[in-house]
Design a protein around this motif. Structure first.
Motif, short mmCIF file in Angstrom:
data_model
loop_
_atom_site.label_atom_id
_atom_site.label_comp_id
_atom_site.label_asym_id
_atom_site.label_seq_id
_atom_site.Cartn_x
_atom_site.Cartn_y
_atom_site.Cartn_z
N VAL A 76 0.94 -1.14 -0.07
CA VAL A 76 -0.03 -0.01 -0.10
C VAL A 76 0.80 1.07 0.17
N LEU A 77 0.87 2.10 -1.18
CA LEU A 77 2.00 3.14 -1.02
C LEU A 77 1.21 4.23 -1.70
N ALA A 78 1.54 5.33 -0.95
CA ALA A 78 0.92 6.64 -1.38
C ALA A 78 2.14 7.58 -1.54
N PRO A 81 4.22 12.75 -6.12
CA PRO A 81 5.16 12.96 -7.09
C PRO A 81 6.25 13.81 -7.19
N ASP A 82 5.98 15.06 -6.83
CA ASP A 82 6.81 16.37 -7.05
C ASP A 82 7.91 16.24 -5.96
N GLU A 114 -1.19 8.76 -5.72
CA GLU A 114 -0.48 10.30 -5.38
C GLU A 114 -1.10 10.71 -4.38
N ALA A 115 -0.42 11.24 -3.26
CA ALA A 115 -1.14 12.00 -2.06
C ALA A 115 0.10 12.92 -1.59
N PRO A 116 -0.63 13.77 -0.72
CA PRO A 116 0.43 15.03 -0.42
C PRO A 116 1.49 14.52 0.58
#
Ligand code: CO
Ligand code: CO
Length: 315
Positions: A76-78, A81-82, A114-116
């Motif tokens: 489980v990965l979030a 990307p920046d 993707e997550a903050p």
């Protein structure tokens, strides 16, 4: 546990979130039950590989805490990307994958979003014999309590965040958090444990007082016997206490009694949130030879008859 979930009526559900246990258990046959769990968190250390290994060991631990054996796992990965590059991501996932291999669990998939903020962990499926499930609810009077990893991960991680943690001390903490609870599971089964959990975010006080509550047993912890990570006292004295520790203290105030005269750092140890902590289990006093335990397993207290609460005192 979330409120508002519909009640479960399926007789094959042996353990659900109602007792705040580490994993759910579902009986497939009279011999085999599924153990299912998912866990993930934000980075606790800077090194991507270590973070992945710790998060995976922590997720696998919930299966061990029920007396089970992990079979399969999914990532489980979030990540943002920046802020997170390819190399970092592959380090995290490699750390997790190597822990799964060590546990003998097949890593068969996963999901990435993707997550903050970065998050990593595993969903793990294991098996256990339906008659040999260990839960929070099995404490009985006349037992000793055994803890299999030192306390203090939040205090040391906080010191590290402020560059105040010595490299050797941090290395011990990372090794401890990365260590699988597989051996601890074997030990508790060998000893005939009747109740078990792993000590994680709610700290020793949160998890043990919950066991006392659902078991209807009183427990006593011997503060001077608690195993601590190296430098723990020094880092507490330097002010590396955590909000999580304070919240654990507040949320258990009605169930945890601190006897007079306990030093500050031992009180902190009782409430310190653990990442990938050890197993905490109970064994009948007559079945346990404390001198024959491996050095990583420490008797930290006992059960008593009486009101289901936790008392912390000096021996
Ligand atoms: Co757990
Ligand atoms: Co967990």
């Amino acid at each position: 546990m979330l409120r508002g979930l519909p009640p479960l009526t399926d007789p094959n559900v042996l353990v659900s979130s109602s007792t705040r246990d580490d994993a759910g258990i579902y009986r497939l046959t009279d011999e085999i039950a599924l153990v299912q769990t998912v866990d993930y968190f934000t980075p606790i250390v800077d090194d991507p590989y270590d973070y992945g290994a710790i998060a995976a060991a922590n997720s696998l631990s919930d299966v061990y805490a029920m007396g089970g054996q992990p079979l399969t796992a999914m990532n489980v990965l979030a990540f943002p990307p920046d802020k997170v590059d390819e190399e970092t991501l592959s380090g995290i996932v490699r750390g997790g994958a190597e822990k799964c291999a060590e546990a003998g669990a097949a890593l068969i998939g996963g999901h990435t979003v993707e997550a903050p903020e970065p998050l990593f962990g595993l969903s793990v499926t294991g098996i256990v014999h339906p008659d040999r499930v260990l839960t929070n609810a099995g404490l009985r009077p006349g037992q000793l309590l055994v803890l299999t990893k030192p306390l203090g991960t939040a205090v040391l991680a906080t010191a590290a965040k402020f560059d105040e943690c010595e490299a050797d001390d941090l290395a011990v903490a990372v090794r401890s958090m990365s260590r699988l609870n597989a051996e601890a599971r074997d030990l508790m089964i060998d000893l005939g444990a009747t109740a078990a959990t792993d000590v994680t975010g709610f700290g020793l006080a949160g998890h043990l007082s919950q066991m006392a509550f659902v078991s209807g047993a009183a427990v006593e912890v011997w503060a001077d016997k608690l195993p601590l990570l190296p430098g723990f006292e020094k880092y507490v004295e330097a002010g590396n206490v955590t909000k999580g520790g304070r919240m654990n203290r507040e949320s258990t105030a009605d169930r945890v009694v601190l006897k007079e005269g306990l030093p500050k750092h031992l009180i902190e140890a009782v409430f310190d949130p653990q990442t990938s902590g050890g197993l905490l289990f109970s064994v009948d006093e007559g079945l346990l030879d404390a001198d024959a335990l491996p050095d990583w397993a420490v008797v930290i207290g006992r059960t008593l008859s009486g009101e289901p609460r936790m008392t912390v005192r000096y021996t």
